[in-house]
Design a protein around this motif. Structure first.
Motif, mmCIF file in Angstrom:
data_model
loop_
_atom_site.group_PDB
_atom_site.id
_atom_site.type_symbol
_atom_site.label_atom_id
_atom_site.label_comp_id
_atom_site.label_asym_id
_atom_site.label_seq_id
_atom_site.Cartn_x
_atom_site.Cartn_y
_atom_site.Cartn_z
ATOM 1 N N LEU A 1 0.869 -1.171 0.000
ATOM 2 C CA LEU A 1 0.000 0.000 0.000
ATOM 3 C C LEU A 1 0.908 1.224 0.000
ATOM 4 O O LEU A 1 1.848 1.305 0.797
ATOM 5 C CB LEU A 1 -0.903 0.014 1.236
ATOM 6 C CG LEU A 1 -1.853 -1.160 1.386
ATOM 7 C CD1 LEU A 1 -2.545 -1.109 2.742
ATOM 8 C CD2 LEU A 1 -2.875 -1.166 0.263
ATOM 9 N N HIS A 2 0.627 2.162 -0.881
ATOM 10 C CA HIS A 2 1.453 3.360 -1.018
ATOM 11 C C HIS A 2 0.589 4.581 -0.713
ATOM 12 O O HIS A 2 -0.462 4.764 -1.335
ATOM 13 C CB HIS A 2 2.015 3.438 -2.444
ATOM 14 C CG HIS A 2 2.897 4.606 -2.684
ATOM 15 N ND1 HIS A 2 4.170 4.697 -2.169
ATOM 16 C CD2 HIS A 2 2.691 5.742 -3.390
ATOM 17 C CE1 HIS A 2 4.707 5.837 -2.553
ATOM 18 N NE2 HIS A 2 3.833 6.493 -3.287
ATOM 19 N N PHE A 3 1.020 5.395 0.233
ATOM 20 C CA PHE A 3 0.267 6.574 0.653
ATOM 21 C C PHE A 3 1.045 7.830 0.292
ATOM 22 O O PHE A 3 2.238 7.935 0.588
ATOM 23 C CB PHE A 3 0.013 6.538 2.164
ATOM 24 C CG PHE A 3 -0.819 5.371 2.591
ATOM 25 C CD1 PHE A 3 -2.205 5.466 2.604
ATOM 26 C CD2 PHE A 3 -0.226 4.169 2.955
ATOM 27 C CE1 PHE A 3 -2.984 4.388 2.972
ATOM 28 C CE2 PHE A 3 -1.004 3.083 3.324
ATOM 29 C CZ PHE A 3 -2.382 3.195 3.326
ATOM 30 N N VAL A 4 0.349 8.774 -0.339
ATOM 31 C CA VAL A 4 0.930 10.076 -0.646
ATOM 32 C C VAL A 4 0.259 11.071 0.289
ATOM 33 O O VAL A 4 -0.954 11.263 0.247
ATOM 34 C CB VAL A 4 0.707 10.460 -2.126
ATOM 35 C CG1 VAL A 4 1.326 11.821 -2.416
ATOM 36 C CG2 VAL A 4 1.278 9.391 -3.052
ATOM 37 N N CYS A 5 1.059 11.666 1.161
ATOM 38 C CA CYS A 5 0.559 12.574 2.203
ATOM 39 C C CYS A 5 0.914 14.008 1.820
ATOM 40 O O CYS A 5 2.092 14.371 1.752
ATOM 41 C CB CYS A 5 1.188 12.227 3.545
ATOM 42 S SG CYS A 5 0.976 10.508 4.046
ATOM 43 N N HIS A 6 -0.109 14.821 1.576
ATOM 44 C CA HIS A 6 0.075 16.201 1.128
ATOM 45 C C HIS A 6 0.023 17.164 2.314
ATOM 46 O O HIS A 6 -0.650 16.920 3.298
ATOM 47 C CB HIS A 6 -1.025 16.576 0.126
ATOM 48 C CG HIS A 6 -0.957 15.761 -1.131
ATOM 49 N ND1 HIS A 6 -0.160 16.112 -2.193
ATOM 50 C CD2 HIS A 6 -1.564 14.606 -1.482
ATOM 51 C CE1 HIS A 6 -0.298 15.219 -3.151
ATOM 52 N NE2 HIS A 6 -1.142 14.283 -2.740
ATOM 53 N N GLN A 7 0.727 18.251 2.177
ATOM 54 C CA GLN A 7 0.770 19.332 3.160
ATOM 55 C C GLN A 7 1.290 18.864 4.516
ATOM 56 O O GLN A 7 0.656 19.026 5.551
ATOM 57 C CB GLN A 7 -0.595 19.999 3.308
ATOM 58 C CG GLN A 7 -1.071 20.668 2.038
ATOM 59 C CD GLN A 7 -2.447 21.290 2.192
ATOM 60 O OE1 GLN A 7 -3.024 21.323 3.276
ATOM 61 N NE2 GLN A 7 -2.983 21.794 1.103
ATOM 62 N N VAL A 8 2.479 18.294 4.491
ATOM 63 C CA VAL A 8 3.141 17.949 5.741
ATOM 64 C C VAL A 8 3.391 19.253 6.490
ATOM 65 O O VAL A 8 3.857 20.231 5.911
ATOM 66 C CB VAL A 8 4.454 17.183 5.473
ATOM 67 C CG1 VAL A 8 5.203 16.925 6.762
ATOM 68 C CG2 VAL A 8 4.164 15.877 4.743
#
Length: 111
Positions: A65-72
């Motif tokens: 599963l690959h998660f792209v987390c925006h606005q760290v």
């Protein structure tokens, strides 16, 4: 049970975007992780560090599963002085996600 009991995580970051990839220790655990580790749960679990959208990509041929987390928060790795916004720190935090296996018998790997 915590996610780190079932899987490991790799991380990357560019600016204020972090990517987190979750790999089960055993391939037969992938359906359980697909059910339990949703984008919504990851976003909620990392809310203190991720202000934006979390997008999940399933990679079934890799059992990942690959998660792209925006606005760290704090601008991410390139502008923040806080270690907690770095991808490696986020991947460690993600592995503390509780996983409910109480109602699901875990299939055994073929021998």
């Amino acid at each position: 049970m915590l996610l780190h009991d079932l899987a490991h995580c790799r991380a990357g970051d560019k600016g204020n975007v972090a990517t987190l990839s979750v790999f089960p220790y055993e391939e037969h655990l992938f359906p359980l992780l697909s059910r339990e580790v949703t984008a919504e749960r990851v976003r909620e679990h990392l809310a203190e560090f991720v202000a934006g959208e979390v997008v999940r990509h399933e990679l079934p041929l890799l059992s990942a599963l690959h998660f792209v987390c925006h606005q760290v928060v704090d601008g991410g790795v390139t502008t923040s002085l806080a270690l907690d916004t770095h991808g490696k720190s986020l991947s460690s935090r993600l592995l503390s996600l509780p996983i409910d296996v109480a109602w699901t018998p875990l299939p055994r790997a073929a021998t």
